[in-house]
Design a protein around this motif. Structure first.
Motif, PDB file in Angstrom:
ATOM      1  N   LEU A  39       0.820  -1.216   0.000  1.00  0.00           N
ATOM      2  CA  LEU A  39       0.000   0.000   0.000  1.00  0.00           C
ATOM      3  C   LEU A  39       0.854   1.266   0.000  1.00  0.00           C
ATOM      4  O   LEU A  39       0.540   2.234  -0.704  1.00  0.00           O
ATOM      5  CB  LEU A  39      -0.937  -0.002   1.210  1.00  0.00           C
ATOM      6  N   LEU A  40       1.923   1.269   0.776  1.00  0.00           N
ATOM      7  CA  LEU A  40       2.792   2.455   0.826  1.00  0.00           C
ATOM      8  C   LEU A  40       3.538   2.661  -0.491  1.00  0.00           C
ATOM      9  O   LEU A  40       3.695   3.793  -0.953  1.00  0.00           O
ATOM     10  CB  LEU A  40       3.771   2.342   1.997  1.00  0.00           C
ATOM     11  N   ILE A  41       3.970   1.570  -1.109  1.00  0.00           N
ATOM     12  CA  ILE A  41       4.622   1.671  -2.421  1.00  0.00           C
ATOM     13  C   ILE A  41       3.634   2.235  -3.440  1.00  0.00           C
ATOM     14  O   ILE A  41       3.989   3.108  -4.242  1.00  0.00           O
ATOM     15  CB  ILE A  41       5.180   0.302  -2.858  1.00  0.00           C
ATOM     16  N   LYS A 163      -4.465  -1.238   5.669  1.00  0.00           N
ATOM     17  CA  LYS A 163      -5.065  -0.088   4.994  1.00  0.00           C
ATOM     18  C   LYS A 163      -5.233   1.082   5.970  1.00  0.00           C
ATOM     19  O   LYS A 163      -4.965   2.228   5.611  1.00  0.00           O
ATOM     20  CB  LYS A 163      -6.415  -0.480   4.395  1.00  0.00           C
ATOM     21  N   ALA A 164      -5.638   0.798   7.201  1.00  0.00           N
ATOM     22  CA  ALA A 164      -5.803   1.860   8.193  1.00  0.00           C
ATOM     23  C   ALA A 164      -4.451   2.513   8.515  1.00  0.00           C
ATOM     24  O   ALA A 164      -4.362   3.736   8.599  1.00  0.00           O
ATOM     25  CB  ALA A 164      -6.435   1.291   9.475  1.00  0.00           C
ATOM     26  N   ILE A 165      -3.411   1.707   8.658  1.00  0.00           N
ATOM     27  CA  ILE A 165      -2.074   2.267   8.933  1.00  0.00           C
ATOM     28  C   ILE A 165      -1.626   3.113   7.750  1.00  0.00           C
ATOM     29  O   ILE A 165      -1.102   4.216   7.935  1.00  0.00           O
ATOM     30  CB  ILE A 165      -1.060   1.153   9.252  1.00  0.00           C
ATOM     31  N   ALA A 166      -1.834   2.613   6.550  1.00  0.00           N
ATOM     32  CA  ALA A 166      -1.425   3.355   5.343  1.00  0.00           C
ATOM     33  C   ALA A 166      -2.141   4.696   5.241  1.00  0.00           C
ATOM     34  O   ALA A 166      -1.590   5.659   4.695  1.00  0.00           O
ATOM     35  CB  ALA A 166      -1.674   2.510   4.095  1.00  0.00           C
ATOM     36  N   GLU A 167      -3.354   4.781   5.769  1.00  0.00           N
ATOM     37  CA  GLU A 167      -4.094   6.048   5.756  1.00  0.00           C
ATOM     38  C   GLU A 167      -3.364   7.143   6.528  1.00  0.00           C
ATOM     39  O   GLU A 167      -3.549   8.328   6.270  1.00  0.00           O
ATOM     40  CB  GLU A 167      -5.493   5.858   6.326  1.00  0.00           C
ATOM     41  N   ALA A 168      -2.529   6.757   7.466  1.00  0.00           N
ATOM     42  CA  ALA A 168      -1.744   7.734   8.231  1.00  0.00           C
ATOM     43  C   ALA A 168      -0.667   8.389   7.377  1.00  0.00           C
ATOM     44  O   ALA A 168      -0.072   9.383   7.773  1.00  0.00           O
ATOM     45  CB  ALA A 168      -1.110   7.070   9.459  1.00  0.00           C
ATOM     46  N   PHE A 169      -0.419   7.843   6.200  1.00  0.00           N
ATOM     47  CA  PHE A 169       0.604   8.347   5.310  1.00  0.00           C
ATOM     48  C   PHE A 169       0.005   8.988   4.078  1.00  0.00           C
ATOM     49  O   PHE A 169       0.599   9.281   3.127  1.00  0.00           O
ATOM     50  CB  PHE A 169       1.558   7.199   4.900  1.00  0.00           C
TER      51      PHE A 169
END
Length: 169
Positions: A39-41, A163-169
């Motif tokens: 997700l971050l990539i 997905k929730a963690i990625a939302e922080a970015f």
């Protein structure tokens, strides 16, 4: 942003991590980390995998994880874990409990899923927080021994949490 990600603990042997019934910390952290990296990539971040699958001891695992993290120039180091010990919810450890913007947002996003927000904690005594050169955070996703947390994990799966963690970015 350049981000190093460590899926907490080893796959087997020394440093395996917490276990509660069918829930194994090292398996959950790898599933979440793998999804989070994708997700971050996709969001345009440069991601480095600092996961260590085997080590002769817990100390060796920690040293190897930090060595990997420090071998690349990153803006942030993230270590993903699951908690155990009679509590519930999610929390993030940082150096001296510093409220890093991303750490605060990770807690918020995971709490939006239904996990109790335990907030930012002082992780200065944690090896990976002390020894990494980049700003670091250790995410305790949820408590393996809490029935409500486990049910929420079962419902969301690793993809929902990542997905929730990625939302922080």
């Amino acid at each position: 942003m350049k981000i190093s990600i460590n899926a907490g603990h080893t796959k087997s042997g020394a440093g395996y991590g917490a276990v509660s019934g069918k829930y194994k910390e090292s398996e959950i952290t790898r599933l979440v980390a793998k999804e989070l990296m994708k997700l971050l990539i996709a969001k345009g971040h440069k991601v480095y995998d600092c996961t260590v699958d085997s080590a002769s001891s817990q100390n060796a695992y920690l040293a190897q994880s930090v060595k990997l993290a420090n071998s690349v120039d990153t803006d942030l180091f993230i270590s993903i874990h699951c908690n155990i010990g009679g509590g519930s919810g999610t929390e993030v450890y940082t150096h001296k409990g510093k409220k890093l913007d991303k750490a605060v947002h990770v807690c918020y996003e995971l709490s939006r899923l239904g996990f109790r927000n335990r907030g930012i904690k002082d992780g200065s005594k944690l090896y990976v927080i002390r020894k990494t050169t980049a700003p670091a955070m250790l995410i305790e996703l949820f408590f393996l021994d809490d029935k409500t947390d486990r049910a929420l994990y079962d419902k969301l799966g690793c993809k929902g949490i990542a997905k929730a963690i990625a939302e922080a970015f």
